[in-house]
Scaffold this active site. Structure first.
Site, PDB file in Angstrom:
ATOM      1  CG  ASP B  98       2.545  -7.906 -10.847  1.00 16.47           C
ATOM      2  OD1 ASP B  98       2.539  -7.035 -12.098  1.00 16.47           O
ATOM      3  OD2 ASP B  98       3.482  -7.799 -10.165  1.00 16.47           O
ATOM      4  CG  ASP B 129       1.067   0.374  -9.817  1.00 17.45           C
ATOM      5  OD1 ASP B 129       1.354  -0.221 -10.651  1.00 17.45           O
ATOM      6  OD2 ASP B 129       1.415   0.537  -8.665  1.00 17.45           O
ATOM      7  CD  GLU B 163       6.207  -2.832 -11.555  1.00 22.05           C
ATOM      8  OE1 GLU B 163       6.869  -1.592 -11.778  1.00 22.05           O
ATOM      9  OE2 GLU B 163       5.153  -2.827 -10.815  1.00 22.05           O
ATOM     10  CG  HIS B 223      10.660 -13.128  32.224  1.00 25.45           C
ATOM     11  ND1 HIS B 223      11.102 -12.160  33.024  1.00 25.45           N
ATOM     12  CD2 HIS B 223       9.321 -13.573  32.890  1.00 25.45           C
ATOM     13  CE1 HIS B 223      10.407 -11.526  33.851  1.00 25.45           C
ATOM     14  NE2 HIS B 223       9.202 -12.318  33.754  1.00 25.45           N
TER      15      HIS B 223
END
Lengths: 465, 465
Positions: B98, B129, B163, B223
């Site tokens: 992943d 990575d 991970e 507001h």
């Protein structure tokens, strides 16, 4: 002072009858205006802004007033005048046709730009702020012109499209056209009644100084494991700087910030204390666990007469679902101060900048953008104009209005005072829970109609006998 | 200890020749994996996650390893084993398929999921990575199997898909399968070399405790003029709480936060001081005006061995162009602490919660979400496994690796230690400027190829003579 209503009794009755007979037409015309998403803050809505300006121009022209669309460096102004009452005073009517952005969209119960009637209220962005309120004056003039054939006093209209973004173009126009805009009174309907059934005349408003702070660190987002600890995280720096603008007592730490704050007078505190106010109902309507604010002041005083520091928006780094372990390249905040008499927004900016320089940690670069500002105002409620306005409201609403301030800001009031030397009559037809600037903005249809009647009465009340 | 390279000299040469001959194929296979946008943090990428898992399964199976796709409550694991070397040690190879989300998208010079070669680097989310680094071990095994026909040691693969979101499913699987996963060594390639031409063995990592704080005030945006001053603004409360987590010296104010921090040893400080490090070049590469961090520590010490507090994301209120004068209904932040030995992320949560309770002003409701965490680690570089890893790197890179820590977190290292009682060899092929977690993530093609060779050598080095 004698009421002039009796003198103009017959014509005014004709006008009020005309308003009653045309309530459906007037409502349909307002709906048409409300459907135009004239969001002044967002450039993609520029064509809608122009459509709204054109609509106002055409609608006003149809009443018999001479109208021109005034181009500016930004959004156009609509200027109109009817000067057919020589010897009578002149009233300047200000309003704005632009609106706040509608987001967050998912919280609207009906589409933000499709006016929808529910429980007697018109739900739509701009319903009360300010299309609906501004429109009451157009329709009051229309009723006078169509029924009586003329107005009892002279009238000038100035309707802008940059109120919600604090555009500088209106001020430029007013400053360059003081003779053209010369008037004896000014009126704005962009405020609220005190409560349902309790109409009000507003004698004070807060000012505004709105900023955006951007803090930049690394050139791009970085892995917080590899770089964390070795550089200043701009999001950490941002929260440190923002938090440092208040001390642990909640007081704003900008040197000199409170110097020009005029203390509340005793009569004001006494007057406010007499107004019906249910703290618990107010808290529950907002949905907060408890009210909170500056020590030594009531909730009403905090809202109407004390300065604030509010963060309006925060952004930076990863905002999507799940975790992401980055040091963001940049973080920013939009924030603003509500100011009170006699604070000057121009004076706040350099003081804020100096304070931020003290608070900024090393290792980041920061930039302060000045978005908009406006002076607070506070006028004398004993003047003849205010008395006339009070009688007009009493006639249209059936009850004498209470005297209040409001916490919001209408910078044009200060601008009219500075350039035209006239105090403004703040005649608000809205309610405090109208959700202006929020999802599900609304305006009671009955208040729209009473507003038209009160404006029609005001024209009569201001006429000299 | 005697090097075993000589003993396996001939087979290893065949393996290295095979790697040289198949470099284009290996690169093309990696590119195929990189094209799958397997972003684990974003639910809409779930099909891509599965495609990536299937790709890894099929690719590993093609080497001759027995593979299964293990379903979990979240994203699937890929488990593989080759146990054809009885009497030889077993190596567990961990990696993850992943990747981090690719945003901010507008800063990428080539599409984030289209691997693009520029100046000898592969640019793509996940290049280093961890797809690229993880893949070196698959290809090393492939080269052994295709050239020699077997591996010199037993190998187990554990490749996960959560991970980057700190998913709990890997830990559950490891805890429930300690016998199946039993091993003598573990290796992970998810770290960096010290510098180009200076490969490293990493003996320590920081841990992580990642949180999200949400502060809620009014039911909807209000507001800021009408309500400002009377209620606590949740964005103001948020910055106050976050800023309060550090004192004016930059130290984290959570009681007990530093209690378990193991001081740097003298030999470590001496070792780090000898490493080449150009502060100015580091600063300029990042693009910050100056480096900054905890007093009393060098930049390297701050990055590797000191805990941090970093805000990873800030959100709330109005973020679009122009001003909007609201009090936001809610504001939030994602933030994390990098931890060092022997801090325990589990112990941080209740301490943080207690500190936030002290810092929260009245009038708002807040919620703390715990996103993920992992222990820091620090292992003994004098063990035989580390020595073998050092020799493998020296053979593949032509230079003996330096001994370093890294500032990032690899929670699985602690998990392998806890459940399998094995220290992990951290053999990183990346570079510090690889932009992992940032736009334009990259991985040098030459490092990808050297990584395959080093992994092939490691299998030989770990074999008993």
């Amino acid at each position: 002072m004698q009421t002039t209503a009796t003198m103009t009794g017959h014509p005014l009755e004709m006008v009020l009858d005309h308003i009653d007979a045309h309530r459906d037409t007037y409502r349909d015309e307002l709906f048409e205006l409300l459907r135009i998403p004239s969001v002044s803050a967002q450039p993609n809505h520029a064509p809608d802004i122009r459509r709204a300006a054109e609509f106002v121009r055409a609608n006003l022209e149809a009443t018999g007033v001479a109208v021109q669309l005034v181009e500016t460096a930004g959004h156009p102004l609509v200027y109109g005048e009817w000067l057919g009452a020589p010897g009578q005073p002149t009233l300047l009517i200000y309003g704005h046709y632009d609106v706040q952005p509608p987001d967050p969209l998912d919280q609207w119960l009906s589409p933000p730009f499709e006016p929808t009637l529910r429980d007697g209220n018109i739900y739509c962005r701009g319903a009360t702020d300010d299309k609906g309120q501004m429109f009451t004056h157009l329709k009051a003039v229309d009723a006078w012109m169509k029924s009586v054939g003329k107005l009892p006093i002279n009238v000038k209209f100035l309707i802008e499209g940059e109120e919600e973004v604090g555009g500088a173009n209106l001020e430029r126009y007013v400053a360059e056209n003081t003779a053209k805009l010369a008037c004896d009174y000014a009126v704005i309907s962009d405020t609220s009644q005190y409560a349902p059934g309790l109409p009000a005349l507003t004698y004070g408003l807060r000012g505004l100084a709105y900023f955006e702070l951007r803090v930049r660190g690394p050139r791009q987002d970085l892995h917080s494991g590899i770089y964390g600890g070795a550089i200043t995280n701009p999001a950490n720096a941002l929260v440190q700087m923002l938090a440092g603008l208040r001390d642990d007592q909640g007081r704003i730490t900008i040197p000199g910030f409170y110097d020009d704050v005029r203390p509340l007078e005793d009569w004001e505190r006494a007057e406010y204390a007499q107004l019906p106010f249910d703290e618990n109902a107010f808290r529950d309507a907002i949905g907060v666990p408890s009210l909170a604010g500056e020590a030594g002041y009531t909730t009403t005083e905090r809202r109407w007469a004390r300065p604030t520091f509010d963060i309006n928006g925060l952004f930076g780094g990863y905002q999507l679902p799940g975790p992401k372990t980055i040091i963001p390249a940049e973080a920013g905040a939009k924030f603003s101060f509500r100011l009170v008499p006699d604070q000057d927004p121009e004076a706040i900016t350099p003081r804020l900048r100096a304070r931020l320089a003290e608070l900024a940690p090393p290792g980041v670069v920061w930039e302060l953008l000045v978005h908009s500002g406006g002076k607070a105002c506070r006028v004398d409620p004993r003047t003849p104009g205010f008395q006339a306005a009070s009688r007009a409201i009493e006639r249209a609403f059936g009850i004498k209005p209470v005297l209040i301030r409001e916490g919001g800001s209408i910078p044009v009031v200060g601008l009219i005072k500075d350039h035209l030397k006239v105090d403004t009559l703040l005649m608000g037809w809205g309610q405090n829970d109208d959700n202006l600037h929020s999802p599900n903005e609304k305006f009671a249809l009955a208040d729209f109609e009473r507003g038209i009647r009160a404006s029609a009465c005001l024209l009569a009340e201001l006429a000299t006998s």
